[in-house]
Each structure stands twice: as C-alpha cells, then as structure tokens.
Design a protein around this motif. Structure first.
Motif, PDB file in Angstrom:
ATOM      1  N   LYS A  68       0.832  -1.475   0.052  1.00 20.05           N
ATOM      2  CA  LYS A  68      -0.134   0.117   0.109  1.00 20.05           C
ATOM      3  C   LYS A  68       0.866   1.478   0.032  1.00 20.05           C
ATOM      4  CE  LYS A  68      -3.750  -2.403   2.201  1.00 20.05           C
ATOM      5  NZ  LYS A  68      -4.576  -2.282   3.612  1.00 20.05           N
ATOM      6  N   ASP A  69       2.104   1.074   0.558  1.00 22.34           N
ATOM      7  CA  ASP A  69       2.830   2.424   0.589  1.00 22.34           C
ATOM      8  C   ASP A  69       3.427   2.623  -0.745  1.00 22.34           C
ATOM      9  OD1 ASP A  69       6.143   3.214   1.110  1.00 22.34           O
ATOM     10  OD2 ASP A  69       4.760   4.129   2.502  1.00 22.34           O
ATOM     11  N   GLU A  70       3.431   3.820  -1.382  1.00 23.22           N
ATOM     12  CA  GLU A  70       3.929   4.448  -2.530  1.00 23.22           C
ATOM     13  C   GLU A  70       5.340   4.121  -2.593  1.00 23.22           C
ATOM     14  OE1 GLU A  70       2.745   8.333  -3.411  1.00 23.22           O
ATOM     15  OE2 GLU A  70       1.057   7.518  -4.275  1.00 23.22           O
ATOM     16  N   GLU A  71       6.275   4.155  -1.615  1.00 18.73           N
ATOM     17  CA  GLU A  71       7.677   3.893  -1.520  1.00 18.73           C
ATOM     18  C   GLU A  71       7.875   2.291  -2.025  1.00 18.73           C
ATOM     19  OE1 GLU A  71      10.518   5.749  -1.651  1.00 18.73           O
ATOM     20  OE2 GLU A  71       9.152   7.589  -2.074  1.00 18.73           O
ATOM     21  N   GLU A  72       6.990   1.546  -1.278  1.00 24.41           N
ATOM     22  CA  GLU A  72       7.203   0.053  -1.513  1.00 24.41           C
ATOM     23  C   GLU A  72       6.682  -0.362  -2.923  1.00 24.41           C
ATOM     24  OE1 GLU A  72       5.888  -3.352   1.229  1.00 24.41           O
ATOM     25  OE2 GLU A  72       4.639  -1.570   1.698  1.00 24.41           O
ATOM     26  N   ARG A  73       5.656   0.335  -3.372  1.00 26.77           N
ATOM     27  CA  ARG A  73       5.414  -0.118  -4.594  1.00 26.77           C
ATOM     28  C   ARG A  73       6.294   0.789  -5.880  1.00 26.77           C
ATOM     29  NH1 ARG A  73      -0.597   1.953  -5.422  1.00 26.77           N
ATOM     30  NH2 ARG A  73      -1.107   0.007  -6.223  1.00 26.77           N
ATOM     31  N   LEU A  74       7.040   1.666  -5.382  1.00 31.86           N
ATOM     32  CA  LEU A  74       8.156   2.203  -6.358  1.00 31.86           C
ATOM     33  C   LEU A  74       8.940   1.499  -6.492  1.00 31.86           C
ATOM     34  CD1 LEU A  74       9.223   4.550  -8.079  1.00 31.86           C
ATOM     35  CD2 LEU A  74      10.143   5.575  -5.901  1.00 31.86           C
ATOM     36  N   HIS A  75       9.679   0.778  -5.264  1.00 35.07           N
ATOM     37  CA  HIS A  75      10.724  -0.077  -5.234  1.00 35.07           C
ATOM     38  C   HIS A  75      10.289  -1.450  -6.001  1.00 35.07           C
ATOM     39  CE1 HIS A  75      13.346   2.361  -3.207  1.00 35.07           C
ATOM     40  NE2 HIS A  75      12.526   2.629  -2.039  1.00 35.07           N
ATOM     41  N   SER A  76       9.169  -2.077  -5.936  1.00 37.49           N
ATOM     42  CA  SER A  76       8.834  -3.185  -6.548  1.00 37.49           C
ATOM     43  C   SER A  76       8.799  -2.775  -8.095  1.00 37.49           C
ATOM     44  CB  SER A  76       7.526  -3.582  -6.218  1.00 37.49           C
ATOM     45  OG  SER A  76       7.267  -3.774  -5.144  1.00 37.49           O
ATOM     46  N   ILE A  77       8.382  -1.753  -8.582  1.00 37.56           N
ATOM     47  CA  ILE A  77       8.617  -1.368 -10.191  1.00 37.56           C
ATOM     48  C   ILE A  77       9.880  -1.413 -10.461  1.00 37.56           C
ATOM     49  CG2 ILE A  77       8.190   0.294 -11.797  1.00 37.56           C
ATOM     50  CD1 ILE A  77       5.447   1.159 -10.233  1.00 37.56           C
ATOM     51  N   LEU A  78      10.834  -0.570  -9.788  1.00 32.09           N
ATOM     52  CA  LEU A  78      12.240  -0.667 -10.019  1.00 32.09           C
ATOM     53  C   LEU A  78      12.843  -1.984 -10.022  1.00 32.09           C
ATOM     54  CD1 LEU A  78      12.905   2.731  -7.944  1.00 32.09           C
ATOM     55  CD2 LEU A  78      12.743   2.466 -10.439  1.00 32.09           C
ATOM     56  N   ASN A  79      12.445  -2.598  -9.168  1.00 33.33           N
ATOM     57  CA  ASN A  79      13.079  -4.334  -9.208  1.00 33.33           C
ATOM     58  C   ASN A  79      12.762  -4.894 -10.376  1.00 33.33           C
ATOM     59  OD1 ASN A  79      14.428  -4.062  -6.765  1.00 33.33           O
ATOM     60  ND2 ASN A  79      12.468  -4.788  -5.778  1.00 33.33           N
ATOM     61  N   TYR A  80      11.483  -4.531 -11.029  1.00 29.08           N
ATOM     62  CA  TYR A  80      11.084  -5.151 -12.106  1.00 29.08           C
ATOM     63  C   TYR A  80      11.764  -4.656 -13.457  1.00 29.08           C
ATOM     64  CZ  TYR A  80       6.777  -7.452 -10.258  1.00 29.08           C
ATOM     65  OH  TYR A  80       5.721  -7.939  -9.612  1.00 29.08           O
TER      66      TYR A  80
END
Length: 169
Positions: free
Chosen positions: A155-167
């Motif tokens: 739910k946290d935007e930073e978490e979501r951002l890091h998931s995208i960057l990992n992809y």
C-alpha cells in the motif's frame, strides 16, 4: 524506456507515475490530462457534452501518439485498457504495470475524494462499493494482460515504487 501504469481509479496511477518519472528522469505523461488539454474540457465534461464514444476515440488517438514517443512514464485512464486493442498496443510499445488494489482499498480511497470524481460523486457508500466491485470484475481481464503486476498488499507508495524498480532491473 517506456512505462505504462494501469489500474482502476484510485489505484495510485498518477501519483506513482510522478514518483517513477522523477526517479528515472523520464517525461511524465497522464493520458486523461493530455486529453483534457487537447479538447479544452475535463474528461467528465467531454463525456457529457460529446459522448463516451467521442471520448474513447480521442483517448485512443492520443494513446497511439504517445506510444510512438521514445521514452516516458504514462498514467493510463482507468478504462483505457478495456477499449479497442489498447492493451495490446500498450504491451507492444511499453512495459505495462497493473497497480492492483482490493475493492476495500479502492473504496477507502475513493470514498474520501468521490466529490472530485463525477462518475462516482452521486453514489451512496454501499452503492460505491458495489460499483467498484462490478467495474473491477468487468475490467480485470484487461488489467491482467499487463506485463507486471504490483500487489495490493503493497500500500505504501515507496514500497510500490521499489517493486517497479526491481521489475525494471
């Protein structure tokens, strides 16, 4: 790099696109805003005054133009993947990422700012939840065509951002 974020309204497409574009130093594009700029009306005014068919045709025209650009982070409209072969075009020309959220998460977000969203402004609480559930059911198959999916558990935007960057590595 070309990245397209998709998902239901309230899933965080615009805010996450802004973070991602800044992090990757890429142009930020928001499909609904581009349509509004070109037509000189809000999305809701366009649909009311010119009809949904006009809006969807304009949306497709602008989407196809955007997909020709060399690099961007694009926030799609919530319904964009569901019309014509838009989702196939997005996948052919960019890295698509579905921002999945649960009905309850979407309801929590949308119930707070529904007055700013003409499509749902008139709905009572229970009707809003049913509206979201129905739309998600209708749209899920299109959303699921995305190349990547960011889980609703993040739910946290930073978490979501890091998931995208990992992809993207």
């Amino acid at each position: 790099m070309k990245i397209s974020l998709l998902g239901y309204m309230g899933s965080g497409k615009s805010s996450l696109a802004k973070l991602l574009a800044a992090h990757l130093d890429l142009p930020l594009l928001d499909l609904d805003h581009l349509i509004e700029e070109e037509c000189g009306q809000s999305v809701s005014e366009l649909i009311f005054n010119r009809g949904e068919l006009f809006f969807r045709q304009k949306e497709r025209e602008i989407l196809l133009d955007i997909l020709q650009k060399p690099e961007f982070v694009l926030a799609l409209g919530g319904g964009t993947p569901c019309y014509y072969d838009n989702m196939d075009q997005v996948n052919r020309s960019s890295i698509s990422i579905y921002l999945e959220r649960s009905i309850q998460d979407l309801y929590d977000v949308l119930a707070k700012d529904r007055r700013e969203r003409p499509l749902i402004a008139h709905l009572a609480d229970q009707d809003l939840k049913e509206f979201i559930a129905k739309h998600l059911f209708e749209r899920r198959d299109f959303y699921e065509k995305a190349i990547f999916k960011i889980s609703q558990k993040q739910k946290d935007e930073e978490e979501r951002l890091h998931s995208i960057l990992n992809y993207l590595k």
